[in-house]
Design an enzyme around this catalytic site. Structure first.
Site, PDB file in Angstrom:
ATOM      1  N   MET A   1      47.004  40.169  38.613  1.00 45.39           N
ATOM      2  CA  MET A   1      45.956  39.853  37.651  1.00 45.39           C
ATOM      3  C   MET A   1      45.940  40.739  36.416  1.00 45.39           C
ATOM      4  O   MET A   1      45.004  40.686  35.635  1.00 45.39           O
ATOM      5  CB  MET A   1      44.592  39.921  38.332  1.00 45.39           C
ATOM      6  CG  MET A   1      43.881  38.571  38.262  1.00 45.39           C
ATOM      7  SD  MET A   1      43.012  38.173  39.790  1.00 45.39           S
ATOM      8  CE  MET A   1      44.254  38.428  41.040  1.00 45.39           C
ATOM      9  N   PRO A   2      46.985  41.559  36.259  1.00 48.34           N
ATOM     10  CA  PRO A   2      46.979  42.421  35.071  1.00 48.34           C
ATOM     11  C   PRO A   2      47.051  41.611  33.784  1.00 48.34           C
ATOM     12  O   PRO A   2      47.651  40.524  33.745  1.00 48.34           O
ATOM     13  CB  PRO A   2      48.242  43.265  35.236  1.00 48.34           C
ATOM     14  CG  PRO A   2      49.122  42.457  36.116  1.00 48.34           C
ATOM     15  CD  PRO A   2      48.215  41.745  37.056  1.00 48.34           C
ATOM     16  N   ILE A   3      46.426  42.171  32.738  1.00 45.02           N
ATOM     17  CA  ILE A   3      46.541  41.601  31.393  1.00 45.02           C
ATOM     18  C   ILE A   3      47.192  42.668  30.516  1.00 45.02           C
ATOM     19  O   ILE A   3      46.715  43.801  30.457  1.00 45.02           O
ATOM     20  CB  ILE A   3      45.155  41.239  30.818  1.00 45.02           C
ATOM     21  CG1 ILE A   3      44.439  40.247  31.736  1.00 45.02           C
ATOM     22  CG2 ILE A   3      45.279  40.664  29.408  1.00 45.02           C
ATOM     23  CD1 ILE A   3      42.969  40.021  31.365  1.00 45.02           C
TER      24      ILE A   3
ATOM     25  N   THR B   1      49.495  38.258  32.792  1.00 44.91           N
ATOM     26  CA  THR B   1      49.237  37.597  31.514  1.00 44.91           C
ATOM     27  C   THR B   1      49.600  38.546  30.380  1.00 44.91           C
ATOM     28  O   THR B   1      49.301  39.734  30.452  1.00 44.91           O
ATOM     29  CB  THR B   1      47.742  37.229  31.401  1.00 44.91           C
ATOM     30  OG1 THR B   1      47.422  36.284  32.418  1.00 44.91           O
ATOM     31  CG2 THR B   1      47.408  36.622  30.048  1.00 44.91           C
TER      32      THR B   1
END
Lengths: 64, 64, 64, 64, 64, 64
Positions: D1-3, D40
């Site tokens: 889920m890192p951005i 992302t």
């Protein structure tokens, strides 16, 4: 004094942005209290060539 | 190594941006110390249709 | 309506943050006009293990 | 889920952005684990008149 | 694929954050369409000593 | 002069952050050129109660 920032694909109409700003502001007040006057919303249009998931540009995955 | 980021309405001239970058850098150094060379400033122009307060777009509240 | 955001190393005192907020606000008004009441400042303390230059963590380069 | 978000000078080609998104995603997975699908990347082009170091606009320091 | 980011004063409960995330996601979908699964929300708690309006820290203006 | 910012779940070790900063910096240089010295990386740990997808907090979906 909350600031709500949205990054989304380019292409929303003025009418959608108007709705979005109103909806997000009301959403914040419903969940956390406070006054709508204290809520700032900043919208950012992102181009499909500037957004990637799983290492692939959206512009490549979903060409126009 | 501080990074100063400004979101403001579109429409500032090059001369105003030049002044702003210089003023913000000096302001940081006066308040917190360090060298000007370590300060980065990034400016962001925001369109009036992308900024809302109290749920209302600035483009609606202050049309051109 | 400008928003000024600062990312800087953790460790500034309350007094330095007070000065910084005041100085940045005045700097903006001097360079771009407008009223101080319209300026919002948000400060972010960044830990030295969360900041890198040239690929090296500041926590490694400048250990306490 | 890192951005992962990148601010860089305007002017990179589509091909460079494609490479960058792929490389950053792989870099994250190598260092921290997880799946590429969860990563992302959002790229931001910054104009040279909106970026300053040491109080000087890049547009003044490096005119085209 | 929109990302919604909220900066707000520290102190909201888990229950308020849960409501907020749900409300903001629904607000986006109502205004702009798309699926809730595509919406990411990131919340940021800001301390009163890190937020200023009109050059004055909220921690000074509204001490606990 | 690029700035790379990462928002990710809290809990990475110092060693993982060290690797991540190095890997991201090299990834940028491979894709876009320039020198590693010009690349800044800022990491942000996000708590599971501050991150939501599809309107649900990660802290609810993946309790410890």
């Amino acid at each position: 004094m909350p600031i709500i920032r949205v990054e989304m694909f380019k292409g929303r109409t003025r009418e959608q942005k108007r709705e979005l700003a109103r909806e997000l502001t009301e959403a914040f007040v419903r969940a956390c209290g406070g006054k709508p006057e204290a809520v700032t919303v900043v919208l950012s249009d992102v181009d499909k060539q500037d957004w990637a998931v799983a290492g692939a540009l959206m512009a490549d995955k979903y060409p126009d």
